[in-house]
Write a protein that holds these residues in place. Structure first.
Motif, mmCIF file in Angstrom:
data_model
loop_
_atom_site.group_PDB
_atom_site.id
_atom_site.type_symbol
_atom_site.label_atom_id
_atom_site.label_comp_id
_atom_site.label_asym_id
_atom_site.label_seq_id
_atom_site.Cartn_x
_atom_site.Cartn_y
_atom_site.Cartn_z
ATOM 1 N N TYR A 34 -7.604 -6.147 -15.152
ATOM 2 C CA TYR A 34 -7.559 -5.325 -13.940
ATOM 3 C C TYR A 34 -7.445 -3.854 -14.322
ATOM 4 C CZ TYR A 34 -5.425 -3.080 -9.915
ATOM 5 O OH TYR A 34 -5.149 -2.221 -8.891
ATOM 6 N N THR A 56 5.464 -8.699 14.440
ATOM 7 C CA THR A 56 4.625 -9.691 15.113
ATOM 8 C C THR A 56 3.810 -10.466 14.072
ATOM 9 O OG1 THR A 56 4.425 -8.067 16.913
ATOM 10 C CG2 THR A 56 2.984 -9.975 17.030
ATOM 11 N N TRP A 63 12.982 -1.287 -11.355
ATOM 12 C CA TRP A 63 12.470 -0.889 -12.663
ATOM 13 C C TRP A 63 13.666 -0.514 -13.549
ATOM 14 C CZ3 TRP A 63 7.074 -0.790 -13.092
ATOM 15 C CH2 TRP A 63 6.345 -0.681 -11.908
ATOM 16 N N SER A 71 0.822 -1.201 0.000
ATOM 17 C CA SER A 71 0.000 0.000 0.000
ATOM 18 C C SER A 71 0.862 1.260 0.000
ATOM 19 C CB SER A 71 -0.895 0.005 1.240
ATOM 20 O OG SER A 71 -1.730 -1.128 1.237
ATOM 21 N N ALA A 84 8.464 4.049 -7.826
ATOM 22 C CA ALA A 84 7.485 3.876 -6.741
ATOM 23 C C ALA A 84 7.741 2.615 -5.938
ATOM 24 C CB ALA A 84 6.091 3.824 -7.339
ATOM 25 N N ALA A 125 1.403 3.501 -6.258
ATOM 26 C CA ALA A 125 1.229 4.824 -6.859
ATOM 27 C C ALA A 125 0.142 5.606 -6.127
ATOM 28 C CB ALA A 125 0.901 4.685 -8.333
ATOM 29 N N ASN A 130 -7.091 -2.193 -6.874
ATOM 30 C CA ASN A 130 -6.688 -2.892 -5.647
ATOM 31 C C ASN A 130 -6.856 -2.023 -4.410
ATOM 32 O OD1 ASN A 130 -4.442 -4.828 -7.430
ATOM 33 N ND2 ASN A 130 -5.691 -5.716 -5.825
ATOM 34 N N ILE A 131 -6.407 -0.794 -4.517
ATOM 35 C CA ILE A 131 -6.502 0.085 -3.350
ATOM 36 C C ILE A 131 -7.979 0.361 -3.053
ATOM 37 C CG2 ILE A 131 -6.052 2.440 -2.579
ATOM 38 C CD1 ILE A 131 -3.322 2.248 -3.837
ATOM 39 N N GLY A 159 -8.601 -6.711 0.942
ATOM 40 C CA GLY A 159 -7.370 -6.347 0.249
ATOM 41 C C GLY A 159 -6.971 -7.368 -0.801
ATOM 42 N N GLU A 160 -5.698 -7.316 -1.176
ATOM 43 C CA GLU A 160 -5.242 -8.165 -2.282
ATOM 44 C C GLU A 160 -5.170 -9.637 -1.886
ATOM 45 O OE1 GLU A 160 -1.256 -6.535 -3.162
ATOM 46 O OE2 GLU A 160 -0.430 -8.242 -2.079
ATOM 47 N N TYR A 164 7.680 -8.647 2.247
ATOM 48 C CA TYR A 164 7.076 -9.340 3.406
ATOM 49 C C TYR A 164 5.794 -10.095 3.045
ATOM 50 C CZ TYR A 164 10.418 -6.814 6.244
ATOM 51 O OH TYR A 164 11.585 -6.339 6.777
HETATM 52 C C1 LIG Z 1 4.811 -0.441 -6.971
HETATM 53 C C2 LIG Z 1 3.344 -0.683 -6.792
HETATM 54 C C3 LIG Z 1 2.430 0.248 -7.253
HETATM 55 C C4 LIG Z 1 1.048 0.024 -7.074
HETATM 56 N N1 LIG Z 1 0.188 1.028 -7.411
HETATM 57 C C5 LIG Z 1 -1.135 0.859 -7.164
HETATM 58 C C6 LIG Z 1 -2.048 1.933 -7.332
HETATM 59 O O1 LIG Z 1 -1.667 3.071 -7.585
HETATM 60 N N2 LIG Z 1 -3.381 1.675 -7.167
HETATM 61 C C7 LIG Z 1 -3.852 0.442 -6.795
HETATM 62 O O2 LIG Z 1 -5.056 0.264 -6.667
HETATM 63 N N3 LIG Z 1 -2.990 -0.574 -6.569
HETATM 64 C C8 LIG Z 1 -1.651 -0.388 -6.704
HETATM 65 N N4 LIG Z 1 -0.788 -1.396 -6.410
HETATM 66 C C9 LIG Z 1 -1.328 -2.590 -5.761
HETATM 67 C C10 LIG Z 1 -1.735 -2.211 -4.330
HETATM 68 O O3 LIG Z 1 -0.754 -1.358 -3.779
HETATM 69 C C11 LIG Z 1 -1.901 -3.411 -3.428
HETATM 70 O O4 LIG Z 1 -2.630 -4.432 -4.038
HETATM 71 C C12 LIG Z 1 -2.615 -2.992 -2.127
HETATM 72 O O5 LIG Z 1 -1.974 -1.868 -1.568
HETATM 73 C C13 LIG Z 1 -2.634 -4.157 -1.162
HETATM 74 O O6 LIG Z 1 -3.026 -3.690 0.096
HETATM 75 P P1 LIG Z 1 -3.206 -4.731 1.263
HETATM 76 O O7 LIG Z 1 -3.539 -3.941 2.456
HETATM 77 O O8 LIG Z 1 -4.104 -5.818 0.831
HETATM 78 O O9 LIG Z 1 -1.739 -5.405 1.402
HETATM 79 P P2 LIG Z 1 -0.363 -4.704 1.791
HETATM 80 O O10 LIG Z 1 -0.430 -3.241 1.680
HETATM 81 O O11 LIG Z 1 0.703 -5.377 1.016
HETATM 82 O O12 LIG Z 1 -0.230 -5.038 3.323
HETATM 83 C C14 LIG Z 1 -0.098 -6.368 3.770
HETATM 84 C C15 LIG Z 1 0.703 -6.322 5.054
HETATM 85 O O13 LIG Z 1 0.627 -7.609 5.687
HETATM 86 C C16 LIG Z 1 1.883 -7.872 6.297
HETATM 87 N N5 LIG Z 1 1.983 -9.313 6.553
HETATM 88 C C17 LIG Z 1 2.314 -10.315 5.705
HETATM 89 N N6 LIG Z 1 2.276 -11.497 6.344
HETATM 90 C C18 LIG Z 1 1.910 -11.242 7.627
HETATM 91 C C19 LIG Z 1 1.715 -12.048 8.782
HETATM 92 N N7 LIG Z 1 1.902 -13.372 8.759
HETATM 93 N N8 LIG Z 1 1.342 -11.448 9.945
HETATM 94 C C20 LIG Z 1 1.182 -10.087 10.019
HETATM 95 N N9 LIG Z 1 1.389 -9.272 8.960
HETATM 96 C C21 LIG Z 1 1.721 -9.850 7.772
HETATM 97 C C22 LIG Z 1 2.883 -7.339 5.299
HETATM 98 O O14 LIG Z 1 4.132 -7.081 5.906
HETATM 99 C C23 LIG Z 1 2.190 -6.059 4.831
HETATM 100 O O15 LIG Z 1 2.584 -4.946 5.596
HETATM 101 C C24 LIG Z 1 0.595 -1.183 -6.512
HETATM 102 C C25 LIG Z 1 1.510 -2.125 -6.030
HETATM 103 C C26 LIG Z 1 2.878 -1.870 -6.148
HETATM 104 C C27 LIG Z 1 3.838 -2.880 -5.586
#
Ligand SMILES: Cc1cc2nc3c(=O)[nH]c(=O)nc-3n(C[C@H](O)[C@H](O)[C@H](O)COP(=O)(O)OP(=O)(O)OC[C@H]3O[C@@H](n4cnc5c(N)ncnc54)[C@H](O)[C@@H]3O)c2cc1C
Length: 497
Positions: free
Chosen positions: A459, A160, A262, A52, A331, A56, A464-465, A449-450, A223
């Motif tokens: 997509y 944790t 990149w 997250s 990014a 971007a 995703n966000i 989330g993802e 991670y």
């Molecule tokens: C470079 C880049 C650019 C992107 N740009 C965009 C964009 O502009 N718009 C968009 O919609 N999507 C974008 N995406 C995709 C989007 O960022 C992600 O799909 C979204 O942020 C996922 O959010 P989340 O909260 O599901 O997971 P994350 O933000 O990845 O958070 C998951 C968290 O869980 C933690 N975790 C993992 N395992 C464990 C565990 N066992 N116990 C506790 N914690 C754990 C991880 O450390 C992490 O901090 C981009 C992705 C990337 C990499």
């Protein structure tokens, strides 16, 4: 399956696992609904934020709910199978509600043009929002969510990782986690919300689920290793959308750096990409021509997953080497966390490191990197003819981007397919409940989330966000609404960490 602890170490109402946008949103919503919330995060605080934070930070906002549903159906195409009408409606309605919710948190939504599939039904509803004027990224949305978590009584525990879920009959009653190398148990009186991201940084899982891309690396957080998929599978969750990824794009992976970098290509022209047989396989360019449409390509009028003929090498000459640094990061995870590798302007430091190989002739270079010398020589010679004529009849690279690869010495840099994120994980329904293999929701277990995203095929950027906020709110609200189990005498509630 993990045994139910005889004595729990800690107790709270709602345990949220993973602190990205989905976890932050779920925690905020559950807390605002009156629940005590513990937010567990695997990464150390200096690496917080998951994908997250390094994204971007742009959000897909469907301006019209019915058109949003139509666009969703069109993007899912033949992969719509197991996504219910109700789920699609809730997705569209909550994605639409995101704008007002984010504005309440302080977002200043600014629209930017980015309709990824303009010919699809419903595409006219697509708006993509960034937070404030200025370039995309910059963690501006992340700071809003982080501040909203910080002002609430949410107990946040870094370093944790959750290790397993504790299931008692039809419901999840707690979590086993690890802190300082020691395992401990947290009883969740109302519910557990999985928001721990995908499996971008789990090479074995990627090889199992994603066809045609054997060596994929993340540009985002290292991670996200599929822990939520393992934990949910262990207690009988059904998985969906495991083969859908945002990628590949072509990048460079240094052995010393945990994520892919990149490339920075437009500064020079005398370069080409070749596969293991020494032949070109694509129109080279920025962003490497295989990164468009989040890794899907249209062939014969049909959309399909882009695959890549790894190993892939970028071949270039001395003129190109002198034209500027080839590696960059914008990014991605490494930059945001201040570890960015400072690529040398003349690329010589990377030659010294062995990341870029060099030889005096194209044939010798081929031998050095294990490609058939004759094939590479004839590919370079054909490319040079195309450059001289200003017409690339093989791959239609634009005439202005072509220059012959003729000035010795010659160079080769191995490229790697990289991915933005995975979409698969435990299947969830419109209430953000995780579904078991028997088709029924697993009690008190939610996700957002993802990790188990709704996106099954094509997509739209920003989706995703948007989904993190939409289903993070649903999961947080529904977990907080669960009738709490009885408090255990003597077990600390909301232990400070
Ligand atoms: C470079 C880049 C650019 C992107 N740009 C965009 C964009 O502009 N718009 C968009 O919609 N999507 C974008 N995406 C995709 C989007 O960022 C992600 O799909 C979204 O942020 C996922 O959010 P989340 O909260 O599901 O997971 P994350 O933000 O990845 O958070 C998951 C968290 O869980 C933690 N975790 C993992 N395992 C464990 C565990 N066992 N116990 C506790 N914690 C754990 C991880 O450390 C992490 O901090 C981009 C992705 C990337 C990499």
């Amino acid at each position: 399956m993990t045994d139910i602890p005889a004595i729990w170490d800690e107790e709270t109402d709602v345990v949220v696992i993973g602190y990205g946008f989905a976890g932050a949103t779920a925690a905020i919503t559950a807390c605002d609904a009156g629940a005590n919330v513990v937010l567990l995060e695997k990464a150390p605080e200096q690496h917080k934020g998951g994908n997250s934070r390094v994204s971007a930070n742009i959000v897909f906002w469907p301006a019209d709910i019915a058109q949003g549903e139509a666009y969703f159906r069109a993007l899912a195409g033949p992969y719509l199978d197991n996504i219910s009408d109700e789920m699609i409606h809730v997705w569209a309605a909550e994605m639409h509600a995101n704008k007002a919710w984010l504005e309440r948190l302080g977002m200043i939504p600014v629209e930017m043009p980015y309709i990824e599939f303009p010919k699809m039904p419903g595409a006219e509803c697509v708006r993509v929002l960034k937070n404030g004027e200025g370039p995309i990224g910059g963690e501006r949305l992340w700071y809003l969510l982080e501040a909203a978590v910080a002002v609430r009584p949410i107990v946040t525990s870094f370093e944790t990782p959750a290790v397993s879920l504790v299931r008692d009959g039809g419901e999840v009653v707690g979590v086993i986690a690890e802190r300082g190398g020691k395992r401990f148990s947290i009883r969740a009186l109302r519910g557990v919300i999985l928001t721990c991201g995908g499996f971008e940084a789990n090479p074995a899982m990627l090889r199992t689920f994603v066809d045609g891309l054997p060596n994929l690396y993340p540009v985002g957080t290292p991670y996200n290793t599929g822990d939520g998929i393992r934990m949910a599978s262990e207690i009988g969750a059904e998985l969906w959308h495991m083969n859908n990824v945002s990628g590949p794009l072509l990048a460079f992976k240094a052995p010393e750096i945990p994520v892919a970098q990149w490339l920075n290509l437009p500064h020079g022209k005398s370069y080409l990409f070749v596969a293991a047989d020494g032949a070109r396989f694509t129109m080279e360019g920025e962003p490497c021509s295989v990164g468009d449409f989040h890794g899907k390509v249209e062939r014969h009028g049909v959309w399909m997953q882009q695959t890549l003929p790894t190993p892939i090498h970028m071949i270039f000459d001395e003129t190109y080497r002198l034209s500027g640094h080839i590696g960059k990061a914008n990014a991605d995870w490494d930059v945001v966390h201040g570890n960015h590798y400072d690529w040398s302007d003349d690329n010589l430091r990377e030659v010294d490191k062995g990341w870029i190989r060099t030889a005096d002739t194209v044939g010798a270079l081929a031998e050095l990197i294990g490609l058939p010398a004759g094939a590479l020589e004839s590919t370079v010679s054909r490319f040079n003819q195309a450059a001289a004529q200003g017409s690339d009849s093989d791959w239609a690279r634009s005439p202005g981007s072509l220059a012959p690869v003729v000035t010795a010495p010659f160079y080769a840099m191995e490229l790697t397919p990289a991915l933005v994120n995975t979409q698969g994980g435990p299947r969830r329904n419109q209430h953000a409940q995780v579904i078991g293999a028997d088709g029924a929701p697993i009690g008190r277990l939610y996700s957002a989330g993802e990790l188990g995203s709704i996106y099954s095929f094509l997509y739209q950027g920003g989706g995703n966000i948007g989904e993190c906020f939409a289903f993070g709110r649903i999961a947080g609200a529904n977990a907080a609404k669960e009738i709490p189990m009885e408090i255990t005498e003597g077990v600390p509630m909301l232990a400070e960490v």
